[in-house]
Design a protein around this motif. Sequence first.
Motif, PDB file in Angstrom:
ATOM      1  N   ARG A   1       0.810  -1.225   0.000  1.00  0.00           N
ATOM      2  CA  ARG A   1       0.000   0.000   0.000  1.00  0.00           C
ATOM      3  C   ARG A   1       0.838   1.267   0.000  1.00  0.00           C
ATOM      4  O   ARG A   1       0.316   2.350  -0.274  1.00  0.00           O
ATOM      5  CB  ARG A   1      -0.924  -0.004   1.220  1.00  0.00           C
ATOM      6  CG  ARG A   1      -2.013  -1.063   1.159  1.00  0.00           C
ATOM      7  CD  ARG A   1      -2.681  -1.256   2.494  1.00  0.00           C
ATOM      8  NE  ARG A   1      -1.752  -1.800   3.474  1.00  0.00           N
ATOM      9  CZ  ARG A   1      -2.101  -2.149   4.721  1.00  0.00           C
ATOM     10  NH1 ARG A   1      -3.358  -2.007   5.118  1.00  0.00           N
ATOM     11  NH2 ARG A   1      -1.205  -2.639   5.549  1.00  0.00           N
ATOM     12  N   SER A   2       2.123   1.174   0.286  1.00  0.00           N
ATOM     13  CA  SER A   2       2.964   2.366   0.354  1.00  0.00           C
ATOM     14  C   SER A   2       4.404   1.990   0.055  1.00  0.00           C
ATOM     15  O   SER A   2       4.778   0.808   0.069  1.00  0.00           O
ATOM     16  CB  SER A   2       2.877   3.004   1.745  1.00  0.00           C
ATOM     17  OG  SER A   2       3.445   2.129   2.720  1.00  0.00           O
ATOM     18  N   ILE A   3       5.216   3.020  -0.161  1.00  0.00           N
ATOM     19  CA  ILE A   3       6.627   2.761  -0.424  1.00  0.00           C
ATOM     20  C   ILE A   3       7.306   2.171   0.795  1.00  0.00           C
ATOM     21  O   ILE A   3       8.220   1.347   0.686  1.00  0.00           O
ATOM     22  CB  ILE A   3       7.337   4.070  -0.873  1.00  0.00           C
ATOM     23  CG1 ILE A   3       8.763   3.763  -1.375  1.00  0.00           C
ATOM     24  CG2 ILE A   3       7.362   5.073   0.268  1.00  0.00           C
ATOM     25  CD1 ILE A   3       8.807   2.993  -2.637  1.00  0.00           C
ATOM     26  N   ASP A   4       6.832   2.544   2.000  1.00  0.00           N
ATOM     27  CA  ASP A   4       7.417   1.991   3.228  1.00  0.00           C
ATOM     28  C   ASP A   4       7.187   0.483   3.303  1.00  0.00           C
ATOM     29  O   ASP A   4       8.082  -0.275   3.702  1.00  0.00           O
ATOM     30  CB  ASP A   4       6.816   2.677   4.457  1.00  0.00           C
ATOM     31  CG  ASP A   4       7.292   4.119   4.598  1.00  0.00           C
ATOM     32  OD1 ASP A   4       8.375   4.425   4.067  1.00  0.00           O
ATOM     33  OD2 ASP A   4       6.581   4.921   5.231  1.00  0.00           O
ATOM     34  N   GLU A   5       5.985   0.050   2.930  1.00  0.00           N
ATOM     35  CA  GLU A   5       5.714  -1.386   2.927  1.00  0.00           C
ATOM     36  C   GLU A   5       6.532  -2.104   1.856  1.00  0.00           C
ATOM     37  O   GLU A   5       6.937  -3.245   2.035  1.00  0.00           O
ATOM     38  CB  GLU A   5       4.220  -1.642   2.727  1.00  0.00           C
ATOM     39  CG  GLU A   5       3.375  -1.319   3.949  1.00  0.00           C
ATOM     40  CD  GLU A   5       1.951  -1.813   3.802  1.00  0.00           C
ATOM     41  OE1 GLU A   5       1.607  -2.341   2.722  1.00  0.00           O
ATOM     42  OE2 GLU A   5       1.174  -1.675   4.765  1.00  0.00           O
ATOM     43  N   SER A   6       6.779  -1.414   0.764  1.00  0.00           N
ATOM     44  CA  SER A   6       7.643  -2.008  -0.274  1.00  0.00           C
ATOM     45  C   SER A   6       9.055  -2.221   0.248  1.00  0.00           C
ATOM     46  O   SER A   6       9.692  -3.242  -0.044  1.00  0.00           O
ATOM     47  CB  SER A   6       7.677  -1.103  -1.507  1.00  0.00           C
ATOM     48  OG  SER A   6       6.432  -1.077  -2.157  1.00  0.00           O
ATOM     49  N   LEU A   7       9.551  -1.278   1.043  1.00  0.00           N
ATOM     50  CA  LEU A   7      10.893  -1.411   1.608  1.00  0.00           C
ATOM     51  C   LEU A   7      10.945  -2.551   2.623  1.00  0.00           C
ATOM     52  O   LEU A   7      11.930  -3.300   2.681  1.00  0.00           O
ATOM     53  CB  LEU A   7      11.320  -0.091   2.255  1.00  0.00           C
ATOM     54  CG  LEU A   7      11.471   1.102   1.300  1.00  0.00           C
ATOM     55  CD1 LEU A   7      11.866   2.356   2.065  1.00  0.00           C
ATOM     56  CD2 LEU A   7      12.492   0.809   0.214  1.00  0.00           C
TER      57      LEU A   7
ATOM     58  N   ALA B   1       7.852   3.440 -12.510  1.00  0.00           N
ATOM     59  CA  ALA B   1       7.620   3.079 -11.111  1.00  0.00           C
ATOM     60  C   ALA B   1       8.796   2.280 -10.545  1.00  0.00           C
ATOM     61  O   ALA B   1       9.169   2.441  -9.373  1.00  0.00           O
ATOM     62  CB  ALA B   1       6.327   2.278 -10.996  1.00  0.00           C
ATOM     63  N   VAL B   2       9.381   1.417 -11.364  1.00  0.00           N
ATOM     64  CA  VAL B   2      10.528   0.625 -10.916  1.00  0.00           C
ATOM     65  C   VAL B   2      11.726   1.527 -10.643  1.00  0.00           C
ATOM     66  O   VAL B   2      12.472   1.306  -9.675  1.00  0.00           O
ATOM     67  CB  VAL B   2      10.874  -0.454 -11.963  1.00  0.00           C
ATOM     68  CG1 VAL B   2      12.256  -1.053 -11.698  1.00  0.00           C
ATOM     69  CG2 VAL B   2       9.829  -1.548 -11.976  1.00  0.00           C
ATOM     70  N   LEU B   3      11.917   2.550 -11.452  1.00  0.00           N
ATOM     71  CA  LEU B   3      13.030   3.476 -11.240  1.00  0.00           C
ATOM     72  C   LEU B   3      12.898   4.175  -9.887  1.00  0.00           C
ATOM     73  O   LEU B   3      13.887   4.310  -9.143  1.00  0.00           O
ATOM     74  CB  LEU B   3      13.069   4.504 -12.373  1.00  0.00           C
ATOM     75  CG  LEU B   3      14.220   5.517 -12.317  1.00  0.00           C
ATOM     76  CD1 LEU B   3      15.574   4.802 -12.358  1.00  0.00           C
ATOM     77  CD2 LEU B   3      14.113   6.518 -13.476  1.00  0.00           C
ATOM     78  N   ILE B   4      11.685   4.591  -9.549  1.00  0.00           N
ATOM     79  CA  ILE B   4      11.450   5.248  -8.257  1.00  0.00           C
ATOM     80  C   ILE B   4      11.713   4.277  -7.107  1.00  0.00           C
ATOM     81  O   ILE B   4      12.379   4.612  -6.118  1.00  0.00           O
ATOM     82  CB  ILE B   4      10.005   5.784  -8.196  1.00  0.00           C
ATOM     83  CG1 ILE B   4       9.814   6.898  -9.232  1.00  0.00           C
ATOM     84  CG2 ILE B   4       9.667   6.283  -6.796  1.00  0.00           C
ATOM     85  CD1 ILE B   4       8.375   7.348  -9.389  1.00  0.00           C
ATOM     86  N   LEU B   5      11.177   3.057  -7.225  1.00  0.00           N
ATOM     87  CA  LEU B   5      11.384   2.058  -6.180  1.00  0.00           C
ATOM     88  C   LEU B   5      12.856   1.714  -6.029  1.00  0.00           C
ATOM     89  O   LEU B   5      13.372   1.576  -4.910  1.00  0.00           O
ATOM     90  CB  LEU B   5      10.580   0.803  -6.506  1.00  0.00           C
ATOM     91  CG  LEU B   5      10.756  -0.374  -5.551  1.00  0.00           C
ATOM     92  CD1 LEU B   5      10.314   0.003  -4.137  1.00  0.00           C
ATOM     93  CD2 LEU B   5       9.987  -1.595  -6.048  1.00  0.00           C
ATOM     94  N   ARG B   6      13.547   1.586  -7.146  1.00  0.00           N
ATOM     95  CA  ARG B   6      14.973   1.248  -7.105  1.00  0.00           C
ATOM     96  C   ARG B   6      15.774   2.318  -6.367  1.00  0.00           C
ATOM     97  O   ARG B   6      16.659   2.012  -5.554  1.00  0.00           O
ATOM     98  CB  ARG B   6      15.484   1.076  -8.533  1.00  0.00           C
ATOM     99  CG  ARG B   6      16.832   0.402  -8.638  1.00  0.00           C
ATOM    100  CD  ARG B   6      17.249   0.272 -10.086  1.00  0.00           C
ATOM    101  NE  ARG B   6      16.470  -0.730 -10.789  1.00  0.00           N
ATOM    102  CZ  ARG B   6      16.062  -0.610 -12.040  1.00  0.00           C
ATOM    103  NH1 ARG B   6      16.328   0.500 -12.723  1.00  0.00           N
ATOM    104  NH2 ARG B   6      15.394  -1.586 -12.619  1.00  0.00           N
ATOM    105  N   ASN B   7      15.445   3.576  -6.609  1.00  0.00           N
ATOM    106  CA  ASN B   7      16.137   4.675  -5.924  1.00  0.00           C
ATOM    107  C   ASN B   7      15.842   4.661  -4.431  1.00  0.00           C
ATOM    108  O   ASN B   7      16.736   4.903  -3.603  1.00  0.00           O
ATOM    109  CB  ASN B   7      15.728   6.019  -6.532  1.00  0.00           C
ATOM    110  CG  ASN B   7      16.297   6.216  -7.932  1.00  0.00           C
ATOM    111  OD1 ASN B   7      17.321   5.608  -8.290  1.00  0.00           O
ATOM    112  ND2 ASN B   7      15.651   7.035  -8.739  1.00  0.00           N
TER     113      ASN B   7
END
Length: 580
Positions: free
Chosen positions: A350-356, A391-397
Amino acid sequence: MPSKKKARKLSAIDMRSSRYGVPLITLRDPQDVVSEQFRVLRANVDFAASSINHFQTILFTSSEMSDGKSTVAQNLAVTWAQTGKRVLLVDADFRRPTIHKTFGLSNDRGLTTVLAMNDQPADVINTSELSKLFIMTSGPMPPNPSELLASDKMVQIIDWMRHNFDLVVIDSTPLLLVPDAQSLIPRSDGIVLVATLGKTKKKSLTSAMHILDLARAHVLGLVSRDPERTDKAYGYGYGMGYTSTNKAANLDMDRASKALVHHSASHHNSAGSAKDMSVQAAASHESQTAPVKQTANVWSSFANTNRGTARQTKTPPAPDLSTVVKEAKAAVPLVDIHSHLLPNIEQGPRSIDESLIAAKAAVADNIQTLVVTPYQQADKAMNKADDIQSAVLILRNSIKEAGIPINILAGQVVALTANLLAAFDRGDLLTVADSKKYLLVELPKDQVPEITSSIILQLKTRGVTMIIAHPETNQAILNDPKHLNQLLEQGALLQVSAASINGRFGKEVAAFTFDLVRRGFVTTVAGGADASDMNQLYHLSDAYAELTRSIGQDEIAILKKNAIRIISGLPVDSTTVQEF
């Protein structure tokens, strides 16, 4: 009838050959006693072919699978090249090719691309360690192998081969399974039939000879492999004891086949070494113009090739599961080709924090590389290729800033619909890791659409292989696994889920998944983790540990390496498939 122990031995040899190619003893160790046996066999074939004017093409086939035809063809090609002849070794077994694996070559281009895609023959020929030995691999699996081999273009290609090489050695398919080899008989100057003592059925051998007789084939001889001598001869684990049978035009194959399948009691009771075969005088030379019916004569017999006492083969006790899990997590880092890690996208966190958090969990599970694969329907505008790449570029960073040691690559899992090819051609779909080689596709939950085979083949013409995601959860496949036979024959690959192996979808799915792996259907395992899995996101190591404990370390290591090959756009390592 061969014992279960012999059958297991032959099965292991067959699987090893399918994965790594055949043992090439004549090249690796020319002084070995087995290499000398192949040179004797070469001399016998040359003698049988001496009556043929302009003898240049020789076809190797068998009546059944796993009879050793590829081992014979490839080792004899080496021995001919060692005599100074310019030899072209051709893989015409489009369905189960091995030559590219034996010689460590790419199979992206080969005979099929010459026949179907207008490649020039000279452009797909590979050199080898021997200056006189040249290789033409099979190329990608075509939808119509026998038609291509029977085409006028194949005649032109073989004419070109004759003009440029002294000898063309063709490794083809078994005669009784598919018509491919039959298409090549009229294009070959001589045929060598390969069989295995105690395995090849008399009825199959007789049927194969009937086909060759009807085709007016010039059969040079019968090469028989003795399974009693396997695993005794040399380090490749594939010992050879070969005899050869000179064949007149109307050979009495009934007697030959009886000799082939016969095992005497003294042969079975030998302790540690096989008895020498009986030797008859060499056959009188065959007259090509006036065939004379005669019985089979043995050209030569070879003594036991065992060079020493057999090594201890007692099976060690299986380690407990905790030990296997620890070893799995300490092994080669894993690649997961199917995961849902992009935030705020269907099935994702649901969020970038959960992705991390999810990325850290993947690292804890020994995953080094993750391919994020948002769900995509070809007829909808969501999750298109460009959007996912951004979206992958943002997540990768974000992952880099958080100091999480994991590599993130872009991909999709695409629903199989009639619009898939159109979306692919528009550039809306992403291949796995953007490799342009593999497309991850999900079937409907309860059916295998009739268009599936057509889409597999159409993707092949675009240079892309379909990987079917978690087929073990498809209800139609669960009800009738035979669906998978055709899908694999058409060229699809299968990716099963770690959750299926770990029992998350129930005992039936778990048992079926293990069966798929044992039968050789599975190319790799993936996590498939999504937002619903947040508390226990990654269990890929556990799944591989379970498989290793039940099936074996070497077999499962191939599944791990295939994931690496897929993201690199390389051909995967195939296995022998036991169809449903």
